[in-house]
Design an enzyme around this catalytic site. Sequence first.
Site, short mmCIF file in Angstrom:
data_model
loop_
_atom_site.label_atom_id
_atom_site.label_comp_id
_atom_site.label_asym_id
_atom_site.label_seq_id
_atom_site.Cartn_x
_atom_site.Cartn_y
_atom_site.Cartn_z
N LYS A 114 21.85 60.30 39.59
CA LYS A 114 20.40 60.07 39.59
C LYS A 114 19.64 61.10 38.78
O LYS A 114 18.62 60.78 38.17
CB LYS A 114 19.87 60.06 41.03
N LYS A 207 27.61 48.72 39.49
CA LYS A 207 27.09 48.35 40.81
C LYS A 207 25.81 47.53 40.68
O LYS A 207 24.98 47.82 39.83
CB LYS A 207 26.81 49.65 41.57
N LYS A 210 18.91 48.15 42.16
CA LYS A 210 17.49 47.90 41.96
C LYS A 210 17.04 48.38 40.60
O LYS A 210 16.06 47.90 40.05
CB LYS A 210 16.67 48.71 42.97
P1 AMP Z 1 19.57 51.74 48.96
O1 AMP Z 1 19.03 50.53 48.34
O2 AMP Z 1 20.15 52.70 47.99
O3 AMP Z 1 18.61 52.37 49.92
O4 AMP Z 1 20.81 51.25 49.82
C1 AMP Z 1 20.69 50.68 51.09
C2 AMP Z 1 22.03 50.22 51.62
O5 AMP Z 1 22.57 49.18 50.79
C3 AMP Z 1 23.10 51.31 51.66
O6 AMP Z 1 23.89 51.15 52.82
C4 AMP Z 1 23.92 51.04 50.42
O7 AMP Z 1 25.25 51.49 50.56
C5 AMP Z 1 23.87 49.52 50.35
N1 AMP Z 1 24.04 49.06 48.97
C6 AMP Z 1 23.20 49.29 47.92
N2 AMP Z 1 23.66 48.70 46.80
C7 AMP Z 1 24.83 48.10 47.14
C8 AMP Z 1 25.81 47.32 46.42
N3 AMP Z 1 25.65 47.04 45.12
N4 AMP Z 1 26.88 46.86 47.10
C9 AMP Z 1 27.04 47.12 48.42
N5 AMP Z 1 26.17 47.84 49.16
C10 AMP Z 1 25.08 48.32 48.53
#
Ligand code: AMP
Length: 344
Positions: A114, A207, A210
């Site tokens: 990041k 991956k 967003k």
């Molecule tokens: P975040 O959007 O970074 O706050 O992530 C929120 C949750 O979604 C966390 O548990 C991440 O591990 C999961 N997550 C985010 N992106 C992915 C992805 N591409 N595949 C699986 N889990 C994800």
Amino acid sequence: MKLEERVFSGMQPTGSLHLGNYLGAMLQWIELQKTHNCMYCVVDLHAITVWQDPAELRDSIRQVTAAYIAAGLDPKKSILFNQSQVSAHAELAWIFNCVARLGWLNRMTQFKEKAGKNKENASVGLYAYPNLMAADILAYRATHVPVGEDQKQHLELARDIAQKFNVDFQKEIVAAGFEDGVFFPQPEPVITGPATRVMSLRDGTKKMSKSDPSDLSRINLTDDADLIAKKVKKAKTDPEALPSEVEGLKDRPEAQNLVGIFAALSGTTREAVLAEFGGAQFSGFKISLAELATEKLAPMADEIKRLKAEPDEIDRVLADGAERARVVADPVMRKVKEIVGFIG
Ligand code: AMP
Ligand code: TRP
């Protein structure tokens, strides 16, 4: 304060949620809600570790809360709340800033990703982010943390912090009435299901995220049926037919991803999906996947929209959740302060 099983997890309110969030984390959250005391947090303190426009942040907090409810989390059963409304998170995070070591944080791969090349210009908050995450979990002495694969390293750090706190303050912890010397539990990651790491629809080696500039790379939980179908149809594939065994997905990242998504959305395994589609061409498989995805996701998008139209109701859910979260965190924080040597 007997240690009971408690589930904690959270998501950042930075833009809209996507299929990776849903399959990697939320499906497990919904499952665990049936059997456990669960707390699901909208982690706005984490969001501001990178710049957020204040008006957009406010909107995203409500958006993510609406998505939680639309996905099937019940605000009466589980505690749905917003991190900044419960002061224990920031307070315990400061204490953990003083427990965690620089060397531990230096190993965090997410910070490196990041912060990018310009590390000198990253916020101090982005660096200390995993300490706040440990505080989120341990302020409730939570024992189980359902997340996607990418959070594994942060959870290992949370375990190290819990352990070091228990060792550093061993004497005081016993004096405070915890005869076994264990104040904080070792929170266990729950990383399960066929889609713990959902990949970009445009590139199976990246991956789903967003922050990908291409909207075609992800299915947002707010996309309507037409858009979902279009994105599935345009998803990158390879020219081979689908294999009939899971081993056949090796070195075929796009095929692996789409099969995993299908399995997670239909509540089965990749084996079962391949038993049905092995030998089929992607064109046919994608038609079935588009149908499945629209059937599961489009109603959720409608529900998010409906809930978003009533922000007062969302704010009320969050205020109620924060109040219930404080009831759990307050006695923990009182003990923490006693153990550390604070007065009052
Ligand atoms: P975040 O959007 O970074 O706050 O992530 C929120 C949750 O979604 C966390 O548990 C991440 O591990 C999961 N997550 C985010 N992106 C992915 C992805 N591409 N595949 C699986 N889990 C994800
Ligand atoms: N860091 C997590 C993510 O980006 C979000 C998060 C913050 C979290 N605090 C947490 C997840 C506590 C689980 C438990 O995905």
